[in-house]
Scaffold this motif. Structure first.
Motif, PDB file in Angstrom:
ATOM      1  N   ALA A 155       1.074  -1.034   0.273  1.00  0.00           N
ATOM      2  CA  ALA A 155      -0.409   0.113   0.129  1.00  0.00           C
ATOM      3  C   ALA A 155       0.484   1.523   0.195  1.00  0.00           C
ATOM      4  CB  ALA A 155      -0.923   0.040   1.095  1.00  0.00           C
ATOM      5  N   GLY A 156       0.447   2.340  -0.443  1.00  0.00           N
ATOM      6  CA  GLY A 156       1.042   3.493  -0.778  1.00  0.00           C
ATOM      7  C   GLY A 156       0.903   4.032  -2.317  1.00  0.00           C
ATOM      8  N   ALA A 157       1.970   4.648  -2.468  1.00  0.00           N
ATOM      9  CA  ALA A 157       2.224   5.257  -4.155  1.00  0.00           C
ATOM     10  C   ALA A 157       3.627   5.982  -4.200  1.00  0.00           C
ATOM     11  CB  ALA A 157       0.783   6.025  -4.580  1.00  0.00           C
ATOM     12  N   PRO A 158       4.075   6.272  -5.508  1.00  0.00           N
ATOM     13  CA  PRO A 158       5.134   7.042  -5.307  1.00  0.00           C
ATOM     14  C   PRO A 158       5.390   8.316  -5.616  1.00  0.00           C
ATOM     15  CG  PRO A 158       4.567   5.738  -7.443  1.00  0.00           C
ATOM     16  CD  PRO A 158       4.223   5.300  -6.928  1.00  0.00           C
ATOM     17  N   LYS A 194       5.211   2.317   8.246  1.00  0.00           N
ATOM     18  CA  LYS A 194       5.618   3.605   8.533  1.00  0.00           C
ATOM     19  C   LYS A 194       4.552   4.076   7.963  1.00  0.00           C
ATOM     20  CE  LYS A 194      10.751   3.337   8.590  1.00  0.00           C
ATOM     21  NZ  LYS A 194      12.252   4.117   8.424  1.00  0.00           N
ATOM     22  N   ASN A 195       3.696   3.824   7.163  1.00  0.00           N
ATOM     23  CA  ASN A 195       2.778   5.140   7.375  1.00  0.00           C
ATOM     24  C   ASN A 195       1.288   4.271   7.598  1.00  0.00           C
ATOM     25  OD1 ASN A 195       4.369   6.781   5.886  1.00  0.00           O
ATOM     26  ND2 ASN A 195       4.096   4.636   3.992  1.00  0.00           N
ATOM     27  N   GLN A 196       0.850   2.949   8.041  1.00  0.00           N
ATOM     28  CA  GLN A 196      -0.035   2.528   9.133  1.00  0.00           C
ATOM     29  C   GLN A 196      -0.722   3.346   9.702  1.00  0.00           C
ATOM     30  OE1 GLN A 196       1.091  -1.475   8.665  1.00  0.00           O
ATOM     31  NE2 GLN A 196       0.472  -1.536  11.082  1.00  0.00           N
ATOM     32  N   ASP A 197      -2.086   3.336   9.640  1.00  0.00           N
ATOM     33  CA  ASP A 197      -2.783   4.478  10.677  1.00  0.00           C
ATOM     34  C   ASP A 197      -2.970   3.222  12.577  1.00  0.00           C
ATOM     35  OD1 ASP A 197      -2.988   5.996   9.229  1.00  0.00           O
ATOM     36  OD2 ASP A 197      -5.288   6.478   9.419  1.00  0.00           O
ATOM     37  N   TRP A 200      -1.480  -3.639  13.816  1.00  0.00           N
ATOM     38  CA  TRP A 200      -1.489  -5.126  13.477  1.00  0.00           C
ATOM     39  C   TRP A 200      -1.898  -5.985  14.109  1.00  0.00           C
ATOM     40  CZ3 TRP A 200      -1.694  -7.807   9.189  1.00  0.00           C
ATOM     41  CH2 TRP A 200      -2.881  -9.590   8.821  1.00  0.00           C
ATOM     42  N   ALA A 201      -1.953  -5.723  15.348  1.00  0.00           N
ATOM     43  CA  ALA A 201      -3.067  -6.027  16.335  1.00  0.00           C
ATOM     44  C   ALA A 201      -4.565  -5.867  16.690  1.00  0.00           C
ATOM     45  CB  ALA A 201      -2.006  -5.953  18.470  1.00  0.00           C
ATOM     46  N   ARG A 202      -4.386  -4.136  16.296  1.00  0.00           N
ATOM     47  CA  ARG A 202      -5.908  -3.981  16.455  1.00  0.00           C
ATOM     48  C   ARG A 202      -6.147  -4.303  15.304  1.00  0.00           C
ATOM     49  NH1 ARG A 202      -5.795   2.318  16.905  1.00  0.00           N
ATOM     50  NH2 ARG A 202      -4.641   1.727  19.232  1.00  0.00           N
ATOM     51  N   SER A 203      -5.282  -4.078  14.157  1.00  0.00           N
ATOM     52  CA  SER A 203      -6.618  -4.526  12.869  1.00  0.00           C
ATOM     53  C   SER A 203      -6.588  -5.745  12.566  1.00  0.00           C
ATOM     54  CB  SER A 203      -5.567  -3.782  11.494  1.00  0.00           C
ATOM     55  OG  SER A 203      -4.751  -4.386  11.072  1.00  0.00           O
ATOM     56  N   SER A 204      -6.403  -6.461  12.751  1.00  0.00           N
ATOM     57  CA  SER A 204      -6.434  -8.038  12.465  1.00  0.00           C
ATOM     58  C   SER A 204      -7.449  -8.669  13.947  1.00  0.00           C
ATOM     59  CB  SER A 204      -5.398  -9.104  12.887  1.00  0.00           C
ATOM     60  OG  SER A 204      -4.539  -8.957  14.193  1.00  0.00           O
ATOM     61  N   ALA A 205      -7.605  -8.040  14.588  1.00  0.00           N
ATOM     62  CA  ALA A 205      -8.931  -7.923  16.063  1.00  0.00           C
ATOM     63  C   ALA A 205     -10.102  -8.002  15.676  1.00  0.00           C
ATOM     64  CB  ALA A 205      -8.573  -7.438  17.670  1.00  0.00           C
ATOM     65  N   ILE A 474      -3.983   9.298  17.497  1.00  0.00           N
ATOM     66  CA  ILE A 474      -4.385   7.525  16.319  1.00  0.00           C
ATOM     67  C   ILE A 474      -4.428   5.999  16.620  1.00  0.00           C
ATOM     68  CG2 ILE A 474      -3.860   7.035  13.715  1.00  0.00           C
ATOM     69  CD1 ILE A 474      -5.691   8.762  13.679  1.00  0.00           C
ATOM     70  N   HIS A 475      -2.731   6.099  17.259  1.00  0.00           N
ATOM     71  CA  HIS A 475      -2.223   5.347  17.839  1.00  0.00           C
ATOM     72  C   HIS A 475      -3.194   4.301  18.547  1.00  0.00           C
ATOM     73  CE1 HIS A 475       1.158   2.080  17.567  1.00  0.00           C
ATOM     74  NE2 HIS A 475       1.331   2.834  19.650  1.00  0.00           N
ATOM     75  N   THR A 476      -3.922   5.216  19.830  1.00  0.00           N
ATOM     76  CA  THR A 476      -4.350   4.326  20.672  1.00  0.00           C
ATOM     77  C   THR A 476      -5.772   4.605  20.987  1.00  0.00           C
ATOM     78  OG1 THR A 476      -4.566   5.966  22.015  1.00  0.00           O
ATOM     79  CG2 THR A 476      -2.493   4.844  22.387  1.00  0.00           C
ATOM     80  N   ARG A 477      -6.568   5.349  20.182  1.00  0.00           N
ATOM     81  CA  ARG A 477      -8.112   5.206  20.669  1.00  0.00           C
ATOM     82  C   ARG A 477      -8.630   5.181  19.220  1.00  0.00           C
ATOM     83  NH1 ARG A 477      -9.459   6.825  25.326  1.00  0.00           N
ATOM     84  NH2 ARG A 477      -7.968   8.164  26.397  1.00  0.00           N
ATOM     85  N   TYR A 478      -8.229   5.084  17.757  1.00  0.00           N
ATOM     86  CA  TYR A 478      -8.744   4.986  16.973  1.00  0.00           C
ATOM     87  C   TYR A 478      -9.215   3.538  16.717  1.00  0.00           C
ATOM     88  CZ  TYR A 478      -9.371   5.226  11.585  1.00  0.00           C
ATOM     89  OH  TYR A 478      -9.932   4.796  10.399  1.00  0.00           O
ATOM     90  N   HIS A 479     -10.707   3.261  16.666  1.00  0.00           N
ATOM     91  CA  HIS A 479     -10.837   2.227  16.218  1.00  0.00           C
ATOM     92  C   HIS A 479     -11.161   1.137  17.481  1.00  0.00           C
ATOM     93  CE1 HIS A 479     -12.697   2.522  11.068  1.00  0.00           C
ATOM     94  NE2 HIS A 479     -12.794   2.859  11.689  1.00  0.00           N
TER      95      HIS A 479
END
Length: 528
Positions: A155-158, A194-197, A200-205, A474-479
């Motif tokens: 994911a990303g772009a030049p 370096k860019n993900q909101d 992994w532990a939270r998104s996979s949960a 974002i790191h601790t409370r988002y979703h």
């Protein structure tokens, strides 16, 4: 398993309590919509229905008329998909025929935004960033043999792609269309850490949360591919064993925002997916403030905020309710308070054009409610002059700036700057274009319908304490369940934001000329 309602002591509730009447009203809406009893307002749930009834009641109380053919509700038919993970699997087969069955949730998970086929087996191809924008001299898919294969992309772009361009072509629907047109049957996404909101532990949960699509096949893009998965960057090297470059080397190129190479991979994938499907319905809530000008009252400014959140996650330990206070009870509360401001007597006259106030459903499921509204609205898209969207605007520190997504795309900049000057805040463009936020919330569906749009947030200076606060949020409370009523809130910032939106709505609804896309805007192509 039963979900757990977190016990919150009065002392822990807030860093401060609202004092002024404006702040108290706004916070009362947030408190109602983000209450544990609504169980996270997942689209189609009883909690969402309760929230929709509350918003409709508030619209009626402040004097808005029903905005959808005599009703405050616009039903949105949906199809719900749930994964039986115990009966599903992903297996990677290397060049020597050795098979590795993945641990779902740890190494990868199936992407329910795709209407997964029961069984798939196919070779893998590394497709760079997976972007096809030939008009901008960038096409990761050119020259690749993808027929019957699964594309793997980072994911990303030049850096060569402008922000608006890479945001649009990074949308799930656009990427799926390009991959399907090239013959691919599926896609595997790998985030750049370096860019993900979300970690992994939270998104996979959240992987077992139900997915939804629009029941209207003309508006559904989830069937373009037969397979989709998200891979943990820490496990991604297994896809690149025997490849010309390692995943670490490719990640380094991606982080520099240089063009990634593309090549066939030496491994194959076999997957099984067992889905349970059901039909349901969820409502957009629509209120109308009729314009005062007889010639322009059939032109509409649309103010929008999403009402739904991600519901209850029974895979979590402890608190399982995702209350969604900032995401996005805050934006719906603003929608109500702006409607009040425009009807309560503070404004001595009605605006010239009409204003539609829309609390949309299904944003968290893929911007579904706004897609339905933009394409099946009570007013045709040609009569919608602009959209102002409020999603997770984050009043969590003092507001001296408003950050505007889409600032440099349309003539909406001029009325915004006039309104901001009166309120006493500075205007700034998106400081984080790589997060693709301009296409990740409901304004995007209005854009695709040709309607100039802005998304507004509380701004900050780069390197400031305010930036640190936002990124920590974002790191601790988002979703996460911690986006609840127990977090610190800057009520003055919320009040300033609401006044700015009220001023801006009046500016746009009253100005003689309709807003237009700028000539050099990428999004001008969608104008109707």
């Amino acid at each position: 398993m039963r979900y757990v309602i977190a016990a919150v002591s009065a002392a822990a509730l807030l860093a401060s309590e609202p004092t002024g009447a404006d702040a108290k009203r706004w916070w009362a809406h947030v408190t109602t919509l983000a209450a544990d009893s609504l169980e996270g307002r997942e689209a189609g749930s009883p909690g969402h229905r309760t929230a929709a009834e509350y918003v409709a009641g508030q619209f009626q109380a402040v004097g808005l008329k029903p905005g959808n053919k005599g009703s405050y509700y616009q039903p949105v038919p949906l199809v719900r998909r749930e994964l039986d993970e115990a009966a599903s699997s992903i297996t990677i087969i290397d060049a020597g025929g050795r098979e590795s069955v993945l641990e779902l949730g740890k190494q990868a998970y199936l992407n329910l935004r795709v209407d997964l086929a029961p069984e798939v087996e196919a070779p893998l191809v590394f497709a760079g960033n997976g972007l096809s924008a030939p008009a901008y001299k960038h096409d990761d898919l050119a020259g690749l043999d993808l027929k019957g294969k699964i594309a793997v992309y980072i994911a990303g772009a030049p850096e060569s792609l402008p922000g608006a361009v890479q945001a649009h072509y990074s949308s799930s629907a656009e990427r799926a269309r390009a991959l399907a047109a090239a013959g691919a049957i599926g896609a595997i996404s790998i985030s750049n850490p370096k860019n993900q909101d979300l970690p992994w532990a939270r998104s996979s949960a959240s992987r077992l949360q139900p997915a939804m699509t629009l029941a209207d096949p003309a508006l559904d893009s989830s069937s373009l591919l037969r397979f989709g998965a998200v891979f943990n960057p820490e496990s991604a090297q297994m896809l690149f064993n025997g490849a010309p470059q390692t995943f670490a080397q490719l990640l380094e190129i991606a982080t520099k925002r240089e063009k990634l190479p593309t090549f066939p991979l030496k491994v194959r994938l076999r997957a099984k997916a067992t889905l349970r499907k059901s039909k349901l319905e969820s409502d957009n809530v629509v209120g109308l403030l009729e314009g005062s000008d007889r010639k322009r009252r059939n032109e509409y400014l649309v103010l929008s905020a999403h009402l739904d959140h991600i519901g209850v996650n029974r895979a979590l330990k402890g608190d399982q309710i995702n209350n969604g206070a900032m995401d996005n009870a805050s934006g719906v509360a603003t929608l109500i308070e702006v409607a009040r401001g425009l009807t309560s007597g503070r404004v001595l006259r009605r605006p010239a054009r009409s204003i539609l106030f829309v609390a949309v459903t299904g944003e968290e499921k893929g911007l579904l409610g706004s897609r339905s509204f933009a394409n099946r609205a009570p007013a045709p898209a040609k009569q919608m002059i602009a959209n102002l969207n409020f999603d997770m605007f984050l009043p969590i520190h003092p507001m001296t700036k408003v950050m505007v997504l889409g600032l440099e795309e349309s003539t909406l900049r001029q009325p915004l700057e006039r309104a901001a000057k009166r309120v006493g805040v500075a205007v700034q463009a998106d400081l984080e274009p790589l997060r693709n936020r301009f296409i990740r919330s409901d304004q995007y569906n209005f854009i695709l319908a040709g309607v100039p749009a802005l998304a507004l947030k509380v701004g900050y200076d780069e390197g400031s304490e305010q930036e640190k606060i936002q990124k920590e949020w974002i790191h601790t409370r988002y979703h996460a369940p911690s986006d609840d009523l127990a977090q610190p809130v800057d009520f003055d910032a919320a009040v300033i934001f609401n006044r700015l939106v009220t001023e801006l709505a009046l500016e746009v609804a009253d100005q003689k000329a309709r807003p237009e896309w700028l000539r050099d805007s990428f999004f001008r192509q969608f104008a109707r």
